[in-house]
Design a protein around this motif. Sequence first.
Motif, mmCIF file in Angstrom:
data_model
loop_
_atom_site.group_PDB
_atom_site.id
_atom_site.type_symbol
_atom_site.label_atom_id
_atom_site.label_comp_id
_atom_site.label_asym_id
_atom_site.label_seq_id
_atom_site.Cartn_x
_atom_site.Cartn_y
_atom_site.Cartn_z
ATOM 1 N N ASP A 146 0.827 -1.131 0.114
ATOM 2 C CA ASP A 146 -0.035 0.038 0.032
ATOM 3 C C ASP A 146 0.873 1.172 -0.011
ATOM 4 O O ASP A 146 0.447 2.311 0.617
ATOM 5 N N ARG A 147 1.898 1.259 -0.687
ATOM 6 C CA ARG A 147 2.849 2.315 -0.889
ATOM 7 C C ARG A 147 2.708 3.280 -2.011
ATOM 8 O O ARG A 147 2.074 2.595 -3.108
ATOM 9 N N ILE A 148 3.000 4.498 -2.052
ATOM 10 C CA ILE A 148 2.890 5.397 -3.231
ATOM 11 C C ILE A 148 4.383 5.861 -3.415
ATOM 12 O O ILE A 148 5.154 6.217 -2.532
ATOM 13 N N GLY A 149 4.759 5.565 -4.614
ATOM 14 C CA GLY A 149 6.244 5.953 -5.133
ATOM 15 C C GLY A 149 6.398 7.129 -5.435
ATOM 16 O O GLY A 149 5.251 7.829 -5.836
ATOM 17 N N MET A 150 7.492 7.914 -5.315
ATOM 18 C CA MET A 150 7.948 9.297 -5.972
ATOM 19 C C MET A 150 8.997 9.138 -6.575
ATOM 20 O O MET A 150 10.131 8.367 -6.353
ATOM 21 N N VAL A 151 9.117 9.891 -7.853
ATOM 22 C CA VAL A 151 10.410 10.059 -8.579
ATOM 23 C C VAL A 151 10.660 11.789 -8.755
ATOM 24 O O VAL A 151 9.879 12.306 -9.271
ATOM 25 N N PHE A 152 11.731 12.157 -8.322
ATOM 26 C CA PHE A 152 12.093 13.380 -8.519
ATOM 27 C C PHE A 152 13.346 13.636 -9.307
ATOM 28 O O PHE A 152 14.258 13.092 -9.053
ATOM 29 N N VAL A 153 12.910 14.327 -10.635
ATOM 30 C CA VAL A 153 14.001 14.650 -11.589
ATOM 31 C C VAL A 153 14.628 15.833 -11.598
ATOM 32 O O VAL A 153 13.483 16.829 -11.632
ATOM 33 N N ILE A 154 15.660 16.142 -11.861
ATOM 34 C CA ILE A 154 16.184 17.513 -11.946
ATOM 35 C C ILE A 154 17.584 17.492 -12.694
ATOM 36 O O ILE A 154 18.340 16.678 -12.631
ATOM 37 N N HIS A 155 17.510 18.612 -13.651
ATOM 38 C CA HIS A 155 18.609 18.715 -14.597
ATOM 39 C C HIS A 155 20.119 18.940 -13.764
ATOM 40 O O HIS A 155 19.957 19.797 -12.824
ATOM 41 N N HIS A 156 21.052 18.461 -14.049
ATOM 42 C CA HIS A 156 22.399 18.726 -13.471
ATOM 43 C C HIS A 156 22.795 20.058 -13.641
ATOM 44 O O HIS A 156 23.553 20.681 -12.831
ATOM 45 N N VAL A 157 22.493 20.807 -14.528
ATOM 46 C CA VAL A 157 22.874 22.067 -14.876
ATOM 47 C C VAL A 157 22.036 23.142 -13.728
ATOM 48 O O VAL A 157 22.664 24.114 -13.373
ATOM 49 N N VAL A 159 21.437 21.921 -10.513
ATOM 50 C CA VAL A 159 22.107 21.563 -9.169
ATOM 51 C C VAL A 159 23.157 20.352 -9.376
ATOM 52 O O VAL A 159 22.951 19.661 -10.315
ATOM 53 N N ASP A 160 24.117 20.277 -8.573
ATOM 54 C CA ASP A 160 24.845 19.181 -8.517
ATOM 55 C C ASP A 160 24.467 18.224 -7.280
ATOM 56 O O ASP A 160 23.191 18.721 -6.697
ATOM 57 N N GLY A 161 24.943 17.435 -6.969
ATOM 58 C CA GLY A 161 24.395 16.360 -5.915
ATOM 59 C C GLY A 161 24.349 16.897 -4.652
ATOM 60 O O GLY A 161 22.911 16.828 -4.142
ATOM 61 N N LEU A 162 24.991 17.719 -3.923
ATOM 62 C CA LEU A 162 24.631 18.475 -2.596
ATOM 63 C C LEU A 162 23.671 19.557 -3.066
ATOM 64 O O LEU A 162 22.453 19.620 -2.231
ATOM 65 N N ALA A 163 23.563 20.387 -3.918
ATOM 66 C CA ALA A 163 22.791 20.992 -4.289
ATOM 67 C C ALA A 163 21.138 20.383 -4.378
ATOM 68 O O ALA A 163 20.153 20.899 -4.083
ATOM 69 N N GLY A 164 21.226 19.288 -5.019
ATOM 70 C CA GLY A 164 19.865 18.522 -5.437
ATOM 71 C C GLY A 164 19.346 18.214 -4.198
ATOM 72 O O GLY A 164 18.151 18.052 -3.896
ATOM 73 N N VAL A 165 20.413 17.573 -3.234
ATOM 74 C CA VAL A 165 19.655 17.243 -1.884
ATOM 75 C C VAL A 165 19.124 18.341 -1.123
ATOM 76 O O VAL A 165 18.206 18.351 -0.525
ATOM 77 N N ALA A 166 19.795 19.669 -1.161
ATOM 78 C CA ALA A 166 19.189 20.755 -0.635
ATOM 79 C C ALA A 166 17.758 21.278 -1.061
ATOM 80 O O ALA A 166 16.822 21.472 -0.460
ATOM 81 N N ALA A 167 17.750 21.075 -2.652
ATOM 82 C CA ALA A 167 16.522 21.496 -3.197
ATOM 83 C C ALA A 167 15.271 20.595 -2.593
ATOM 84 O O ALA A 167 14.198 20.848 -2.523
#
Length: 470
Positions: A146-157, A159-167
């Motif tokens: 009974d779970r709901i999945g989520m996919v968050f996609v953002i372009h590397h231009v 954010v980088d990895g750390l900035a993506g985590v922050a966003a």
Amino acid sequence: MISDRAAAEAAVPTDLHRLNVGDLFNFWAEGRNSPMQIGLAGTFHAPGWLDRAGQLRLSWLADQVERRTRRAPVLRRRIRWTRFGEGRPVWVDDADFDIASHVRAAPLPGTDLADFWDWAAVETISPLDRDRPLWQMIFVPGLEGDRIGMVFVIHHVAVDGLAGVAALSELLDTVPDQPVPERDWRPQPPPSRRRLVTDNVSTRLHAVPPLVRAIPRLPVLINAFRGTAETVRKDAPATSLAGTIGPSRRTGLISAPLDEIHRSADAAGVSVNDCVLAAVTAGLGEWLATRHELRPGLTLRASMPVAVPGREQNAGRMVVVPLPVDESDPAKRLSTIHGTTSALKAQHADVAHTDITGSPLFPVSLMRIGIPWLARRGGLKVNCFVTNVRGPRKPLYLAGAQLDNAVPYAPLVAGVRLGVTVFSYAGTLTITLLGDGGLPDWSTLVSAVQRSLLMFSAGERSIRRYGHPP
């Protein structure tokens, strides 16, 4: 959509947010089936997100996400491409921001979690609309448990990895009942051509003194370029890891308690990243042996980003880490890797690199020509990519529901068919093995890395593969 009143009351424009060379690199290095997009997938147990008929309340959920984008300005900005004399492209607020263009639902035909992680990997490479803010969030109801999945996609231009985590951390909540203010968003008006030209001239004039001060460090940069040239001259050993990247992906997800890995790393006097590299090295050695590709003295080459302390996002550098896959002694393998990573991190070429090649006076056209060539050659120079990103230490929430797990996806580029992404979240370390859909003996590789990680954990029960019985 943004109200007319909010648009009419737009404030005076603030400083321009221009793309730097590191940002532009993430456009220039893209391939046909390898966009420079990063993703994070997870699941929620959120019965409140469903209506009485058991259907996802998508409009309500999109509104919840839209409110939270006000905490993350990057999610409401798009790129404005500039003309001659206007300088590098700039980020501008999207006055026509519409959350419906960024949040959608995509039910899967099955409920299996393993299928969801593979599906999420493919969604991560679905091209984003470059006329809008470069991100999207996809919800997948009806998963097992009974779970709901989520996919968050953002372009590397963006954010980088750390900035993506922050966003993502700003987009989600730190407590289940965190209030979200309801207020109008007022987009900044786009800059005029006159302002862009004036800013470009001013920026170049102000860049002269820092560039002059960086000249004494030019030998450091020259030595770094020599080292890079030496690295580029060396071809990676020929293995099944190299080849054309297709439109499909396969994932292998392994998790372990972060504190157990930390204790093992501290006891050995190494880092968590060293432990992960050692486990991946051992797993690759076992996989190559089953394919009769393991040769005496074989050392693979892994490309790994190293952040530049105190610098802006996408301003780091890439280093090549030798992986001694033919080393059978675990202690020697770990010691060798630790010695290599320590030496690479101690290098200071990044200072000269960012002050000189990152200067507005440096001819971007030279990089624009060289980077695609380097990207095409990359598949000959490294065997895999490895990225380690530190995530939130405590759980995150969305609309009252907890994000139960966090699975990262980094892009495959340059004909390298394997990427390894390490991500820590709420006390759990997750290793994502992302491979091109045509990479052979995939389950063998995932199982080999899983077994290798056991030496850094308290016991086999603490290691598990997502979507499979522990």
